[in-house]
Design a protein around this motif. Sequence first.
Motif, PDB file in Angstrom:
ATOM      1  N   ILE A 450       0.822  -1.260  -0.033  1.00  0.00           N
ATOM      2  CA  ILE A 450      -0.017   0.075   0.088  1.00  0.00           C
ATOM      3  C   ILE A 450       0.708   1.081  -0.035  1.00  0.00           C
ATOM      4  CG2 ILE A 450      -0.051   0.390   2.409  1.00  0.00           C
ATOM      5  CD1 ILE A 450      -3.064   1.081   2.187  1.00  0.00           C
ATOM      6  N   GLU A 451       2.026   1.005   0.318  1.00  0.00           N
ATOM      7  CA  GLU A 451       2.977   2.438   0.358  1.00  0.00           C
ATOM      8  C   GLU A 451       3.208   2.781  -1.016  1.00  0.00           C
ATOM      9  OE1 GLU A 451       4.201  -0.275   4.198  1.00  0.00           O
ATOM     10  OE2 GLU A 451       3.676  -0.511   2.051  1.00  0.00           O
ATOM     11  N   MET A 452       2.946   1.999  -2.078  1.00  0.00           N
ATOM     12  CA  MET A 452       3.151   2.486  -3.329  1.00  0.00           C
ATOM     13  C   MET A 452       1.848   2.736  -4.027  1.00  0.00           C
ATOM     14  SD  MET A 452       6.342   1.907  -3.061  1.00  0.00           S
ATOM     15  CE  MET A 452       7.282   0.962  -1.956  1.00  0.00           C
ATOM     16  N   ARG A 453       0.667   2.797  -3.463  1.00  0.00           N
ATOM     17  CA  ARG A 453      -0.422   2.951  -3.881  1.00  0.00           C
ATOM     18  C   ARG A 453      -0.596   4.323  -4.369  1.00  0.00           C
ATOM     19  NH1 ARG A 453      -5.450   4.095  -1.496  1.00  0.00           N
ATOM     20  NH2 ARG A 453      -7.428   3.495  -2.746  1.00  0.00           N
ATOM     21  N   HIS A 454      -1.268   4.602  -5.547  1.00  0.00           N
ATOM     22  CA  HIS A 454      -1.304   6.098  -5.731  1.00  0.00           C
ATOM     23  C   HIS A 454      -0.224   7.093  -5.811  1.00  0.00           C
ATOM     24  CE1 HIS A 454      -6.096   5.776  -4.856  1.00  0.00           C
ATOM     25  NE2 HIS A 454      -5.581   4.951  -5.857  1.00  0.00           N
ATOM     26  N   GLN A 455       0.884   6.545  -5.957  1.00  0.00           N
ATOM     27  CA  GLN A 455       1.900   7.297  -5.646  1.00  0.00           C
ATOM     28  C   GLN A 455       2.582   7.979  -7.219  1.00  0.00           C
ATOM     29  OE1 GLN A 455       3.524   8.491  -3.237  1.00  0.00           O
ATOM     30  NE2 GLN A 455       2.497   7.215  -1.722  1.00  0.00           N
ATOM     31  N   PRO A 456       2.589   9.304  -7.544  1.00  0.00           N
ATOM     32  CA  PRO A 456       2.811   9.848  -8.660  1.00  0.00           C
ATOM     33  C   PRO A 456       4.297   9.899  -9.230  1.00  0.00           C
ATOM     34  CG  PRO A 456       2.657  11.461  -7.140  1.00  0.00           C
ATOM     35  CD  PRO A 456       2.213  10.348  -6.495  1.00  0.00           C
ATOM     36  N   PHE A 457       4.605  10.246 -10.422  1.00  0.00           N
ATOM     37  CA  PHE A 457       5.883  10.753 -10.582  1.00  0.00           C
ATOM     38  C   PHE A 457       5.833  11.907 -11.204  1.00  0.00           C
ATOM     39  CE2 PHE A 457       9.412   9.756 -14.096  1.00  0.00           C
ATOM     40  CZ  PHE A 457      10.395  10.201 -13.333  1.00  0.00           C
ATOM     41  N   PHE A 458       5.670  12.275 -12.521  1.00  0.00           N
ATOM     42  CA  PHE A 458       5.116  13.595 -12.883  1.00  0.00           C
ATOM     43  C   PHE A 458       4.327  13.566 -14.140  1.00  0.00           C
ATOM     44  CE2 PHE A 458       8.662  12.147 -15.901  1.00  0.00           C
ATOM     45  CZ  PHE A 458       8.273  12.825 -16.802  1.00  0.00           C
ATOM     46  N   GLY A 459       3.618  14.906 -14.574  1.00  0.00           N
ATOM     47  CA  GLY A 459       3.070  14.936 -15.597  1.00  0.00           C
ATOM     48  C   GLY A 459       1.661  14.074 -15.513  1.00  0.00           C
ATOM     49  N   TRP A 460       1.823  13.285 -16.452  1.00  0.00           N
ATOM     50  CA  TRP A 460       0.480  12.352 -16.683  1.00  0.00           C
ATOM     51  C   TRP A 460       0.433  11.166 -15.595  1.00  0.00           C
ATOM     52  CZ3 TRP A 460       4.620  11.844 -19.860  1.00  0.00           C
ATOM     53  CH2 TRP A 460       4.815  10.695 -20.323  1.00  0.00           C
ATOM     54  N   LEU A 461       1.685  10.681 -15.243  1.00  0.00           N
ATOM     55  CA  LEU A 461       1.789   9.785 -14.488  1.00  0.00           C
ATOM     56  C   LEU A 461       1.528   9.845 -12.901  1.00  0.00           C
ATOM     57  CD1 LEU A 461       5.037   8.303 -15.885  1.00  0.00           C
ATOM     58  CD2 LEU A 461       2.978   7.188 -16.277  1.00  0.00           C
ATOM     59  N   LYS A 462       0.191   9.965 -12.695  1.00  0.00           N
ATOM     60  CA  LYS A 462      -0.501  10.041 -11.385  1.00  0.00           C
ATOM     61  C   LYS A 462      -0.291   8.756 -10.327  1.00  0.00           C
ATOM     62  CE  LYS A 462      -1.546  14.260 -12.677  1.00  0.00           C
ATOM     63  NZ  LYS A 462      -0.722  15.358 -12.268  1.00  0.00           N
ATOM     64  N   ASP A 463      -0.247   7.678 -11.021  1.00  0.00           N
ATOM     65  CA  ASP A 463      -0.254   6.445 -10.227  1.00  0.00           C
ATOM     66  C   ASP A 463       0.914   5.481 -10.674  1.00  0.00           C
ATOM     67  OD1 ASP A 463      -0.693   4.303  -8.787  1.00  0.00           O
ATOM     68  OD2 ASP A 463      -2.674   4.180  -8.709  1.00  0.00           O
ATOM     69  N   LEU A 464       1.916   5.386 -10.208  1.00  0.00           N
ATOM     70  CA  LEU A 464       2.772   4.330 -10.592  1.00  0.00           C
ATOM     71  C   LEU A 464       2.545   2.901 -10.586  1.00  0.00           C
ATOM     72  CD1 LEU A 464       6.068   6.251  -9.977  1.00  0.00           C
ATOM     73  CD2 LEU A 464       5.104   5.904 -12.261  1.00  0.00           C
ATOM     74  N   SER A 465       1.531   2.493  -9.770  1.00  0.00           N
ATOM     75  CA  SER A 465       1.307   1.186  -9.424  1.00  0.00           C
ATOM     76  C   SER A 465       0.029   0.649 -10.621  1.00  0.00           C
ATOM     77  CB  SER A 465       0.663   0.966  -8.068  1.00  0.00           C
ATOM     78  OG  SER A 465      -0.521   1.620  -7.706  1.00  0.00           O
ATOM     79  N   ALA A 466      -0.218   1.802 -11.435  1.00  0.00           N
ATOM     80  CA  ALA A 466      -1.382   1.522 -12.183  1.00  0.00           C
ATOM     81  C   ALA A 466      -0.718   1.551 -13.773  1.00  0.00           C
ATOM     82  CB  ALA A 466      -2.580   2.356 -12.194  1.00  0.00           C
ATOM     83  N   PRO A 467      -1.325   1.178 -14.767  1.00  0.00           N
ATOM     84  CA  PRO A 467      -0.733   1.351 -16.070  1.00  0.00           C
ATOM     85  C   PRO A 467      -0.670   2.552 -16.600  1.00  0.00           C
ATOM     86  CG  PRO A 467      -2.620  -0.329 -16.084  1.00  0.00           C
ATOM     87  CD  PRO A 467      -2.609   0.324 -14.649  1.00  0.00           C
ATOM     88  N   ASP A 468       0.098   2.854 -17.654  1.00  0.00           N
ATOM     89  CA  ASP A 468       0.234   4.285 -18.119  1.00  0.00           C
ATOM     90  C   ASP A 468      -1.058   4.657 -18.845  1.00  0.00           C
ATOM     91  OD1 ASP A 468       1.033   6.501 -19.606  1.00  0.00           O
ATOM     92  OD2 ASP A 468       2.427   5.515 -20.665  1.00  0.00           O
ATOM     93  N   PRO A 469      -1.734   5.710 -18.500  1.00  0.00           N
ATOM     94  CA  PRO A 469      -3.123   6.089 -19.038  1.00  0.00           C
ATOM     95  C   PRO A 469      -2.923   6.678 -20.476  1.00  0.00           C
ATOM     96  CG  PRO A 469      -2.519   7.717 -17.382  1.00  0.00           C
ATOM     97  CD  PRO A 469      -1.425   6.703 -17.404  1.00  0.00           C
ATOM     98  N   LEU A 470      -1.627   7.037 -20.856  1.00  0.00           N
ATOM     99  CA  LEU A 470      -1.700   8.067 -22.175  1.00  0.00           C
ATOM    100  C   LEU A 470      -1.380   6.959 -23.224  1.00  0.00           C
ATOM    101  CD1 LEU A 470      -1.904  10.832 -22.633  1.00  0.00           C
ATOM    102  CD2 LEU A 470       0.898  10.955 -22.494  1.00  0.00           C
ATOM    103  N   HIS A 471      -2.186   6.652 -23.958  1.00  0.00           N
ATOM    104  CA  HIS A 471      -2.524   5.684 -25.021  1.00  0.00           C
ATOM    105  C   HIS A 471      -2.343   6.266 -26.407  1.00  0.00           C
ATOM    106  CE1 HIS A 471      -4.964   2.968 -22.226  1.00  0.00           C
ATOM    107  NE2 HIS A 471      -3.505   2.746 -21.786  1.00  0.00           N
ATOM    108  N   VAL A 472      -1.512   5.693 -27.374  1.00  0.00           N
ATOM    109  CA  VAL A 472      -1.239   6.026 -28.630  1.00  0.00           C
ATOM    110  C   VAL A 472      -2.255   5.919 -29.485  1.00  0.00           C
ATOM    111  CG1 VAL A 472       0.118   5.737 -30.814  1.00  0.00           C
ATOM    112  CG2 VAL A 472       1.042   5.536 -28.432  1.00  0.00           C
ATOM    113  N   LEU A 473      -3.158   4.943 -29.514  1.00  0.00           N
ATOM    114  CA  LEU A 473      -4.133   4.701 -30.326  1.00  0.00           C
ATOM    115  C   LEU A 473      -5.571   5.466 -30.332  1.00  0.00           C
ATOM    116  CD1 LEU A 473      -3.894   0.656 -30.589  1.00  0.00           C
ATOM    117  CD2 LEU A 473      -2.766   2.367 -31.927  1.00  0.00           C
TER     118      LEU A 473
END
Length: 572
Positions: A450-473
């Motif tokens: 849970i320590e990693m839950r909902h932890q952001p990086f920068f920009g569009w990456l708001k949750d590193l425990s979830a998939p990348d939400p910025l899709h190409v298709l």
Amino acid sequence: MDDKRNMVLAVVFAGLILLGWPYVANHFFPTATPPSTQISGGKQTALPAPEADPAADSPKAIRDRAVVIAETPRIPIQTPRMTGSINLKGARIDDVVLTGYKETIAPDSPPIHLFSPAGTKNAYYAGLGWTGQGLNAPDTNTVWKASGAKLTPETPVTLFHDNDQGQTFTIELSIDKNYMISAKQTVTNRGTSSVGVAPYALVNRIGAPTDKSTWTNHSGPMGVIDDAADYKWNYKDLAEQMGTPETRATTGGWVGFTDKYWLSAVIPDQKTRVDATLRAAKGDLFQANWAAKQEVLAPGKSLTTTSRIFAGAKETSLLEDYADSGIVKFDRAIDWGWFRWFEKPIFYLLDWLFKLFGNFGVAIIALTFIIRGLMFPIAQKGFRSMAQMRVVQPKMKAIQDKHKDDKPRMQQEIMELYKREKVNPMAGCLPIFLQIPVFYALYKVLMLTIEMRHQPFFGWLKDLSAPDPLHVLNLFGLLPYQVPGFLGIGVLAILLGASMWLQFRLNPQPMDDVQKQIFGFMPWVLMFVMAPFAAGLLLYWITSNVLTIAQQKFLYSRYPGLKAEPKTADAK
């Protein structure tokens, strides 16, 4: 002809990976926590968590929950990390809110509602009581009296009930600054005859949660029975054997329900022999409870039993602290699996880096630098071995051409060549093999903690425990639809494929044309395979690839022979 056949087999194999991997991954290697955001119309918005209590999802559900709570007298609970209340009707702990965690990453997201009272959707609560021969014990309709106005770490509360038949019951409750409630149950017999007394504690929940148990992480009923953590139980099995509960005797341990991030558990006195039970009942009800053996309570005597109830987040260090304080294997509520001895050090290093830098993405990058730094000497030996293999490749080719119709003789000649040239063909693979346990450990950390839950990086990456939400298709969210399945190729997946392709390009190219073609499209196959995984995992791999490329450039400057084209050699 053989080259064409090998190429066709390679293409077929790649196709099977692309089409079959989602089914394999869903069972054995669930890729990440569910997406926490979506990008639509160029805007990023938070998504509701599938495992969230419906009581926190909509005004109607919140209103219903509030109405139910207001129907009975209650004692508030207040700690630095929890709020809620104790229901005096039935002496139930059925209102627990974890104030330190939110349902989604949205700033206005409500906190996690872990426990909700009976009468609400997905009711979930804990209770204490007694049974016994000749004992008129309090039940779910009993309204208790309370000695205090609020349960806090500084102010315990005692609940009192007199059954008007000679027996009095008290439950002394105290709570620490986290999620642990301690209970002292006492029955005093002031009657004229003996009664049987068997104390118990239980956790009830209505309906199975959306957290699914997988091969890599158990979610569901569980317990520690006689010093062994048992993950075999699940909701489906309990429902199928309704009326035949799972009961086992234990001294020490606990029983309850574990979700991906949350835990409820009833914990008996660790030196008392009790029966631990898991059962299902009509109405989609599941129960975990312990019950002590019945004792005969003579007139004028009292019987006191101590136990604890946990309702909170599965924080790694906190569970370990409770285990160190005497709760047998309480830390096993997190299903680390067989490799906990390796995964937990990776977690603690990553957690320390996170606290140091204050950004989880930066912590992952720093972890990658540390791992690659430790492996640098091994990688250097691997590159040296690759250089040696590069030198002997023409000789190997000559042997293969000479003995192409005599496979045993070919293998014998090649082995003699390795010995003569002092070449170890596996040395170049060692850095890759050593990275596998690190990669798996990071995968488990991102999936479980849970320590990693909902932890952001920068920009569009708001949750590193979830998939990348910025899709190409869907043109990075500009088109109004969500990309299905493994076609959801994000920016990180593209960077991963590109960095791996460049890394392969910098490697000494194999002499076999089919191998060249396989290495050419393999990065793009892996791009599709890895796209649904946690963004933090892809960030680690991309950083590792970049460091490998830099390391290759450095070692090429020291071993020019590794980059040079091999000279031809005759069969001699």
